[in-house]
Design a protein around this motif. Structure first.
Motif, mmCIF file in Angstrom:
data_model
loop_
_atom_site.group_PDB
_atom_site.id
_atom_site.type_symbol
_atom_site.label_atom_id
_atom_site.label_comp_id
_atom_site.label_asym_id
_atom_site.label_seq_id
_atom_site.Cartn_x
_atom_site.Cartn_y
_atom_site.Cartn_z
ATOM 1 N N ALA A 96 1.351 -0.976 0.094
ATOM 2 C CA ALA A 96 -0.172 -0.330 0.050
ATOM 3 C C ALA A 96 0.657 1.587 -0.376
ATOM 4 O O ALA A 96 0.496 2.529 -0.769
ATOM 5 C CB ALA A 96 -0.546 0.090 1.186
ATOM 6 N N GLY A 97 1.808 1.892 0.929
ATOM 7 C CA GLY A 97 2.619 2.272 0.833
ATOM 8 C C GLY A 97 3.627 2.767 -0.594
ATOM 9 O O GLY A 97 3.352 3.857 -1.078
ATOM 10 N N ALA A 98 3.806 1.511 -1.347
ATOM 11 C CA ALA A 98 3.999 1.431 -2.236
ATOM 12 C C ALA A 98 3.463 2.467 -3.610
ATOM 13 O O ALA A 98 3.668 3.015 -4.576
ATOM 14 C CB ALA A 98 4.956 0.508 -2.573
ATOM 15 N N ARG A 99 2.563 1.803 -3.290
ATOM 16 C CA ARG A 99 1.169 2.053 -4.332
ATOM 17 C C ARG A 99 0.955 3.757 -3.698
ATOM 18 O O ARG A 99 0.971 4.773 -5.055
ATOM 19 C CB ARG A 99 -0.306 1.131 -3.816
ATOM 20 C CG ARG A 99 -0.813 0.941 -5.072
ATOM 21 C CD ARG A 99 -2.103 -0.445 -4.664
ATOM 22 N NE ARG A 99 -2.095 -0.159 -3.074
ATOM 23 C CZ ARG A 99 -2.436 -1.241 -2.261
ATOM 24 N NH1 ARG A 99 -2.612 -2.501 -3.295
ATOM 25 N NH2 ARG A 99 -3.427 -1.171 -1.621
ATOM 26 N N SER A 100 0.457 4.105 -2.568
ATOM 27 C CA SER A 100 0.598 5.339 -2.588
ATOM 28 C C SER A 100 1.871 6.423 -3.302
ATOM 29 O O SER A 100 1.731 7.754 -3.914
ATOM 30 C CB SER A 100 -0.047 5.971 -1.323
ATOM 31 O OG SER A 100 1.614 4.969 -0.868
ATOM 32 N N ALA A 101 3.169 6.070 -2.714
ATOM 33 C CA ALA A 101 4.196 6.500 -3.649
ATOM 34 C C ALA A 101 4.114 6.746 -5.115
ATOM 35 O O ALA A 101 4.051 8.049 -5.140
ATOM 36 C CB ALA A 101 5.047 6.093 -3.085
ATOM 37 N N GLY B 14 11.391 -5.749 -0.927
ATOM 38 C CA GLY B 14 11.880 -5.810 -1.856
ATOM 39 C C GLY B 14 10.332 -5.916 -3.143
ATOM 40 O O GLY B 14 9.986 -5.622 -3.868
ATOM 41 N N VAL B 15 10.216 -7.105 -2.427
ATOM 42 C CA VAL B 15 8.878 -7.616 -3.733
ATOM 43 C C VAL B 15 7.051 -6.700 -3.635
ATOM 44 O O VAL B 15 6.989 -6.430 -4.516
ATOM 45 C CB VAL B 15 8.768 -9.224 -3.425
ATOM 46 C CG1 VAL B 15 9.924 -10.209 -3.879
ATOM 47 C CG2 VAL B 15 8.347 -9.952 -1.634
ATOM 48 N N ASP B 16 7.415 -6.626 -2.282
ATOM 49 C CA ASP B 16 6.083 -5.695 -1.865
ATOM 50 C C ASP B 16 6.274 -4.649 -2.449
ATOM 51 O O ASP B 16 5.008 -4.604 -2.422
ATOM 52 C CB ASP B 16 5.827 -6.254 -0.118
ATOM 53 C CG ASP B 16 5.177 -7.764 0.157
ATOM 54 O OD1 ASP B 16 5.360 -8.584 -0.647
ATOM 55 O OD2 ASP B 16 5.014 -7.671 1.653
ATOM 56 N N ARG B 17 7.259 -3.648 -2.512
ATOM 57 C CA ARG B 17 6.924 -2.752 -2.596
ATOM 58 C C ARG B 17 7.137 -2.674 -4.207
ATOM 59 O O ARG B 17 6.530 -2.383 -5.227
ATOM 60 C CB ARG B 17 8.870 -1.411 -2.362
ATOM 61 C CG ARG B 17 8.320 -1.123 -0.503
ATOM 62 C CD ARG B 17 9.662 -1.042 -0.123
ATOM 63 N NE ARG B 17 9.211 -1.451 1.743
ATOM 64 C CZ ARG B 17 10.346 -1.005 2.325
ATOM 65 N NH1 ARG B 17 11.146 -0.289 1.840
ATOM 66 N NH2 ARG B 17 10.010 -1.411 3.691
ATOM 67 N N LEU B 18 7.868 -2.894 -4.714
ATOM 68 C CA LEU B 18 7.369 -3.353 -6.411
ATOM 69 C C LEU B 18 6.336 -4.000 -6.751
ATOM 70 O O LEU B 18 5.633 -3.301 -7.590
ATOM 71 C CB LEU B 18 8.708 -4.698 -7.061
ATOM 72 C CG LEU B 18 8.050 -5.147 -8.130
ATOM 73 C CD1 LEU B 18 8.734 -3.988 -9.071
ATOM 74 C CD2 LEU B 18 9.345 -6.327 -8.676
ATOM 75 N N PHE C 204 10.539 5.726 -7.702
ATOM 76 C CA PHE C 204 10.079 5.306 -6.819
ATOM 77 C C PHE C 204 11.161 4.586 -6.755
ATOM 78 O O PHE C 204 11.652 3.147 -6.725
ATOM 79 C CB PHE C 204 9.166 4.538 -6.792
ATOM 80 C CG PHE C 204 8.598 3.918 -5.409
ATOM 81 C CD1 PHE C 204 8.557 4.782 -4.918
ATOM 82 C CD2 PHE C 204 8.389 2.622 -5.397
ATOM 83 C CE1 PHE C 204 8.123 4.064 -3.381
ATOM 84 C CE2 PHE C 204 8.158 2.186 -4.096
ATOM 85 C CZ PHE C 204 8.123 2.271 -3.510
ATOM 86 N N VAL C 205 12.009 4.436 -5.698
ATOM 87 C CA VAL C 205 13.043 4.099 -5.313
ATOM 88 C C VAL C 205 12.768 3.414 -3.228
ATOM 89 O O VAL C 205 11.901 4.310 -2.062
ATOM 90 C CB VAL C 205 13.742 4.736 -4.377
ATOM 91 C CG1 VAL C 205 14.914 4.390 -3.965
ATOM 92 C CG2 VAL C 205 14.271 6.040 -5.277
ATOM 93 N N ALA C 206 12.963 1.569 -3.060
ATOM 94 C CA ALA C 206 12.844 1.480 -2.217
ATOM 95 C C ALA C 206 13.034 1.664 -0.817
ATOM 96 O O ALA C 206 12.122 1.491 0.008
ATOM 97 C CB ALA C 206 12.032 -0.273 -2.293
ATOM 98 N N SER C 207 13.530 2.027 -0.739
ATOM 99 C CA SER C 207 14.736 2.509 0.096
ATOM 100 C C SER C 207 15.220 4.458 0.168
ATOM 101 O O SER C 207 15.516 5.114 -0.865
ATOM 102 C CB SER C 207 15.224 2.141 0.773
ATOM 103 O OG SER C 207 16.637 2.345 0.276
ATOM 104 N N ASP C 208 14.618 5.421 1.345
ATOM 105 C CA ASP C 208 15.612 6.153 1.582
ATOM 106 C C ASP C 208 16.807 6.488 1.384
ATOM 107 O O ASP C 208 17.596 7.231 0.656
ATOM 108 C CB ASP C 208 15.196 7.024 2.837
ATOM 109 C CG ASP C 208 13.788 7.465 3.160
ATOM 110 O OD1 ASP C 208 12.918 7.015 1.622
ATOM 111 O OD2 ASP C 208 13.312 7.951 4.326
#
Lengths: 385, 385
Positions: free
Chosen positions: A197-202, A226-230, A277-281
Motif C-alpha cells: 500500500a505504501g508503494a502504491r501511494s508513492a 523488495g517484492v511487496d514494494r515492487l 519510486f525508490v524502495a528506501s531513502d
DNA sequence: CTGAAAGCGCTTACAG
DNA sequence: CTGAAAGCGCTTACAG
C-alpha cells in the motif's frame, strides 16, 4: 528499588603499582541470598520467594517482614539461579545478519535497535546484540541462540533463502522478524509496514504529479520489502492504465551505492524517465546524487519518492518525499510478539499502515516548476554519513 | 560444532486458525543434560564436565567416548546452570549513557559497538546492550548491572560527575571506560587515544600552515576528550610562542549542532580567526557548514582540523583534515581489559597513539590558495546523516 | 497462608 | 585418572 550495600571503593588509596590484588585483603562480601532474607524476616525461604514473585498469597504481615528484610540486607535475586529454576533466561537477541556496512549506513537499523532496547527494558528483558555477518559468526550465533542463552530472537534483516532462520525454527527458538518472513510465514511472527500500500501511494502520487515514465529501484527481491514494494508500484501503474515496462525496473541492495548504481543504469536504458519510486531513502540518497551529477533536476526533470522517512529523507537536497513507516511502532510490536511467542502463543503477523510524506523531491506540478540555483556539485557531500 | 537435534517444523502445515497450540500435541523434547551424555558414554557425569571444561586430565578413551556421546545426543551445556555454579554470567554490558541522539549521529559509537561485538564474540562472551539516557533508565541499569547479570561493564560516554560510574564501582562491578575515567583513574580501567598529543599535532599543523589566530572548539570539559584535547591545543600554541587567547576557546557537546553553535559564537567574538581545531569530526561538520554559510572559505580563509577520522571526515566538503584515533584498536583493548578485570586483575589505563591525517580542509599554504567554485549553498546537505 | 523438600543442570574440591 | 557428593540460589508443586 532495592539498595545495593555499598562498600568503600578505596578511592583515596594510592595507585597500585603491583597489578595483582591479594585476594584475602578484600572482605569476601558474599551477596545475601534468599535464606539470609528469610532468617532476617523470620519466615521460611519459600515465603520469601513467594513475595518476590507475587504469585501465591502471602499474609500481609509476612510480606511486610520480608520486604523489610530485603531492604535491610540489600538482597537482589541471583538471575542465574532463577533462570535455572524457571527455564527462562529473560533475554532476547537482536540479530543482525546484514553485512555490517548497512548496519551503520542505514538509519533504519539504529532506530529499530533503540526502539527495541526501550521496549525490552520496559518488560524487564535484556537485549543481547548479535552481529552475524561472516559464515563463522553465523555458525556461532546459531549455537548460541539455540543453546538456551536467550528466550527468543528478533531478526531485522532476513533474506528468504537464509538457512539461519530455518535452523532457529527447527531448534524451537521463538523468532520474530521485521518484514514478512518469506517462506516462513506460518512459523515466524512478523511485523511489517504495509509495503504494498505504501508503494502504491508513492507511485500514485507521482502519477498525480503528471509523471508518465515512472521507474522504480527495488530492494533485493528475496526480502519482503523488495517484492511487496515492487508489487505496489505495479499495482499503481495498472490502476492508472499506464503501461508496465520492465526497462523501468531496476534493483538495489538497500545501500546508498546500490541506489546510485541502479539510478545510473536507469538513466542509461530509459533516459526519458520522469519519476522514480525508490524502495528506501538510503538508496534514494544515492539516486539523487546520480541525478544531480547527470544534470537532471529534481523534481523538475525527475520526481523522486523514497521509502522509510527514518530521518535521512528530510535532510537530503532536495528534501525527499517518501513513505513513512512508523519504526517505533514496529519495534514495539516486535517486542510484544516475541513475548507472546515465548509465552507459548502461536505466531501471527502484524501489518502497520504507512503514510505518504510529500516533500520537494516530488512536489505537485505547480510548485515543482521552480529551478534550482547554481551548477551541480561534482562531489556530492550527501555521500557522507 | 555440536549439532542441535532437528525436529520437523511442520512448514507445510496449514495456517493455524486458533492461536493456542495444545501443549501435549508437541513432544516434550527435553534437552539432553550432562547425565544423558554420561550414560551414553558410560562414565560418571563429573567426567563429562571435565572434558567439557578441559581443566583436569581425562583419559583419552574416556574423552573420546564423551565426545562421541555429545555428538550423538546433541548436547549443549545449560548456560544458566553453568553460571550458577561458576558465578560467571559470560556476558558484558555495553553501556550508553549519552543522550540518545548522539548514539545515532556520531559514527564513533557505531564503530566502537561493532568492534566490541566482534572482540567479545571471539572470547565467547555475550554483548548486552544497555541504553540509559533517562534517570529512570539509569536507575534500572544500575540495578541490573550490579545484580549479577553481567560480569563487567564497558562505558563509552562517561562524564566525570556521573554517579552511575561511582555506584557501579561501589557495587564491585568491573568497569572499563573509553577515555580516561576522570576522577576514577585508580579503580576503573580505561583505554583512550592519546588525546593531548593528537590535539598538539593538529594545532602544530595549523601553525605550520601559517595560521596565527587559531581557535578551538572543545568537547565537554567533564570528559577526558574535552580537557585533554584542549590541553594539547594550549601546549602547541605555547610551544610556538603564540599567545593564548581565551576568546578563541569555545565549547561544544560533541554534537553537530553543538559544533555549529560554537563556530557561530567564534565568528562573533573573533572574526579574524584563521584556523580552528575542533575536538571531533562531527562538531567539525557543523562548524564547516557555519563557515560556508558565513562565506568563509575553507581552508582559504579558515583552515579546519577535526578529531576522530571515523569515516565522516573524508566525506565532508571539503574533506576534513583530522586526527585519526584507531577505534578498532580501542574496542579490542577495552574487551581485553574487561576480561582482565573480571579475572581479578587490578585496573590499568592504556593509551593509544593517534595520527594526523591531512586533507583539503587544512592543506599546506601552497595548495590551500585554490579557490572554491560556485556560491555557497544555503541549505547545506552535510547536515544529513 | 506457609514449610519442608525436590529439582533445575552444572562445577569442583575431596577422596580414592 | 575418575566417582560420589556437596553446593551454586532459586522456584514450585505438595502437604499441611
Amino acid at each position: 528499588m532495592t539498595t545495593i550495600p555499598g562498600v568503600a571503593p578505596g578511592a583515596g588509596a594510592p595507585v597500585p603499582t603491583r597489578r595483582i590484588t591479594p585476594p584475602d585483603q578484600v572482605v569476601p562480601r558474599k551477596r545475601p541470598t534468599i535464606r539470609d532474607v528469610a532468617r532476617e524476616a523470620g519466615v521460611s525461604y519459600a515465603t520469601v520467594s513467594r513475595v518476590l514473585n507475587g504469585r501465591d498469597w502471602v499474609s500481609p504481615d509476612a510480606a511486610q517482614a520480608v520486604r523489610a528484610a530485603i531492604a535491610r540486607t540489600g538482597y537482589t535475586a541471583n538471575p542465574h539461579a532463577r533462570s535455572l529454576a524457571t527455564g527462562r533466561s529473560g533475554s532476547i537477541a537482536f540479530l543482525l545478519t546484514e553485512p555490517q556496512h548497512l548496519l551503520f549506513e542505514d538509519p533504519n537499523f539504529s532506530i529499530l535497535l533503540r526502539g527495541v532496547a526501550e521496549a525490552l527494558a520496559q518488560r524487564e528483558l535484556t537485549l543481547v546484540l548479535m552481529i552475524a555477518g561472516t559464515p563463522d559468526e553465523r555458525r556461532r550465533a546459531l549455537t548460541y541462540l539455540s543453546g538456551g542463552h536467550v528466550d527468543g530472537v528478533l531478526v531485522v534483516s532476513s533474506h528468504s533463502g537464509d538457512p539461519l532462520l530455518e535452523q532457529l525454527v527447527s531448534a524451537d527458538v521463538p523468532v520474530v522478524a521485521c518484514g514478512r518472513a518469506l517462506g516462513h510465514e506460518q512459523v515466524i511472527s512478523s511485523v511489517a509496514a504495509d509495503d504494498c500500500a505504501g508503494a502504491r501511494s508513492a507511485v500514485a502520487h507521482l502519477i498525480a504529479a503528471g509523471r508518465r515514465r515512472i521507474a522504480t529501484i527495488t530492494g533485493p527481491l528475496d526480502t519482503s520489502g523488495g517484492v511487496d514494494r515492487l508489487d505496489g508500484y505495479r499495482d499503481a501503474l495498472r490502476a492508472a492504465d499506464l503501461p508496465l515496462d520492465d526497462l523501468l525496473i531496476t534493483h538495489g541492495d538497500w545501500s546508498r551505492d546500490g541506489g546510485a548504481a541502479a539510478m545510473r543504469a536507469l538513466l542509461d536504458v530509459a533516459p526519458d524517465v520522469d519519476g522514480v519510486f525508490v524502495a528506501s531513502d538510503l538508496m534514494a540518497a544515492g539516486a539523487l546524487a546520480v541525478l544531480r551529477d547527470a544534470g537532471r533536476e529534481v523534481p523538475g526533470d525527475v520526481a523522486v519518492v523514497g521509502f522509510d522517512d527514518s530521518g535521512l529523507a528530510a535532510t537530503l537536497d532536495p528534501p525527499l518525499a517518501t513513505v513513512r513507516q512508523p519504526l517505533e511502532r514496529i519495534s514495539d510490536e516486535m517486542v510484544r510478539l516475541i513475548s507472546e511467542r515465548v509465552a507459548g502463543r502461536a505466531p501471527v503477523s502484524v501489518t502497520i499502515p504507512t503514510q505518504l510524506v510529500v516533500r520537494a523531491s516530488a512536489d505537485l506540478p505547480a510548485i515543482s516548476a521552480r529551478r534550482r540555483t547554481g551548477p551541480p556539485e561534482p562531489d556530492h557531500p550527501n555521500r557522507a554519513t
